[in-house]
Scaffold this motif. Sequence first.
Motif, short mmCIF file in Angstrom:
data_model
loop_
_atom_site.label_atom_id
_atom_site.label_comp_id
_atom_site.label_asym_id
_atom_site.label_seq_id
_atom_site.Cartn_x
_atom_site.Cartn_y
_atom_site.Cartn_z
N ASN A 36 55.84 6.41 -12.14
CA ASN A 36 56.10 5.70 -10.89
C ASN A 36 56.60 6.65 -9.81
O ASN A 36 56.24 6.51 -8.65
N LYS A 37 57.43 7.63 -10.18
CA LYS A 37 57.90 8.62 -9.21
C LYS A 37 56.73 9.45 -8.69
O LYS A 37 56.63 9.71 -7.49
N ALA A 38 55.83 9.85 -9.58
CA ALA A 38 54.68 10.65 -9.18
C ALA A 38 53.76 9.85 -8.27
O ALA A 38 53.25 10.37 -7.27
N LEU A 39 53.54 8.59 -8.59
CA LEU A 39 52.70 7.73 -7.74
C LEU A 39 53.33 7.56 -6.37
O LEU A 39 52.65 7.67 -5.35
N GLN A 40 54.63 7.34 -6.32
CA GLN A 40 55.31 7.17 -5.04
C GLN A 40 55.21 8.45 -4.20
O GLN A 40 55.03 8.39 -2.99
N ASP A 44 53.52 8.53 -0.55
CA ASP A 44 54.27 9.11 0.57
C ASP A 44 53.49 10.25 1.22
O ASP A 44 53.46 10.37 2.45
N SER A 45 52.86 11.09 0.41
CA SER A 45 52.09 12.22 0.95
C SER A 45 50.92 11.73 1.80
O SER A 45 50.61 12.31 2.84
N ILE A 46 50.27 10.66 1.37
CA ILE A 46 49.15 10.10 2.13
C ILE A 46 49.65 9.58 3.48
O ILE A 46 49.00 9.78 4.50
N VAL A 128 45.00 1.20 -9.83
CA VAL A 128 45.07 2.58 -10.28
C VAL A 128 44.74 3.51 -9.11
O VAL A 128 43.80 3.27 -8.35
N TYR A 129 45.53 4.57 -8.99
CA TYR A 129 45.27 5.62 -8.02
C TYR A 129 44.78 6.84 -8.77
O TYR A 129 45.37 7.23 -9.78
N VAL A 130 43.70 7.45 -8.28
CA VAL A 130 43.15 8.65 -8.90
C VAL A 130 43.29 9.79 -7.92
O VAL A 130 42.71 9.76 -6.83
N PHE A 171 47.19 7.34 -12.00
CA PHE A 171 48.49 6.71 -11.84
C PHE A 171 48.33 5.20 -11.69
O PHE A 171 47.59 4.72 -10.84
N ARG A 172 49.06 4.47 -12.52
CA ARG A 172 49.05 3.01 -12.47
C ARG A 172 50.16 2.53 -11.54
O ARG A 172 51.27 3.03 -11.60
N SER A 173 49.83 1.59 -10.71
CA SER A 173 50.89 0.96 -9.94
C SER A 173 51.40 -0.23 -10.73
O SER A 173 50.85 -0.58 -11.78
N ALA A 174 52.43 -0.86 -10.26
CA ALA A 174 52.98 -2.04 -10.94
C ALA A 174 52.11 -3.27 -10.70
O ALA A 174 52.28 -4.29 -11.36
N ASN A 175 51.16 -3.17 -9.76
CA ASN A 175 50.31 -4.32 -9.40
C ASN A 175 49.21 -4.54 -10.42
O ASN A 175 48.48 -3.61 -10.77
N THR A 176 49.08 -5.78 -10.84
CA THR A 176 47.94 -6.19 -11.67
C THR A 176 47.38 -7.46 -11.05
O THR A 176 48.09 -8.46 -10.91
N GLU A 177 46.13 -7.40 -10.63
CA GLU A 177 45.45 -8.55 -9.99
C GLU A 177 44.45 -9.11 -10.99
O GLU A 177 43.53 -8.43 -11.40
#
Length: 178
Positions: A36-40, A44-46, A128-130, A171-177
Amino acid sequence: MKTIKIISTALIVISILISCVNDDTFTIPEIEKEENKALQKIIDSIQISSNWTLISIADLKNQFTSGNDAFQITSNQVVKGYVVSSDQTGNFFKEFYLQDHPVNPSASIKIVLNLTNSYNRFNIGREVYVYLKDLYVGETILGDGVTAIGGKLDDNEIEAITENQIITHLFRSANTEV
């Protein structure tokens, strides 16, 4: 003899009851906290850096034409999607598909990875973010018409993202749709 069996059974039952924890407090596993830290950090970088780009699945796929040479992404590009396939029932093996929207998608892409039972991490509906830098875009079977993201290239065909690359690129986010 009966007394020994009764005492043994009683000791086993008592030890089982004593060893059970009747506590419903669970903590998030450390690996998930780090993820989660890596995804954040990526999100943030984007948002703050012009050197990072969130691109759509359609834009990524438009950079590749079936039958052409696969290519390596060399810039800080990120693609976001929602998992729409699962290897839980055996229909997929070491791959899953991302689509651009959870409902009414317009584009999807295959992710090939060296991971079995990926449904445990990348369940259906998971956002998921790639992180694409140093990954490859092409086909797993040259000319099959299915654009994929992979971890390396062999004879111009995409091969699986390795377990080490999974940690630094998916990276997985906490969101699941669903």
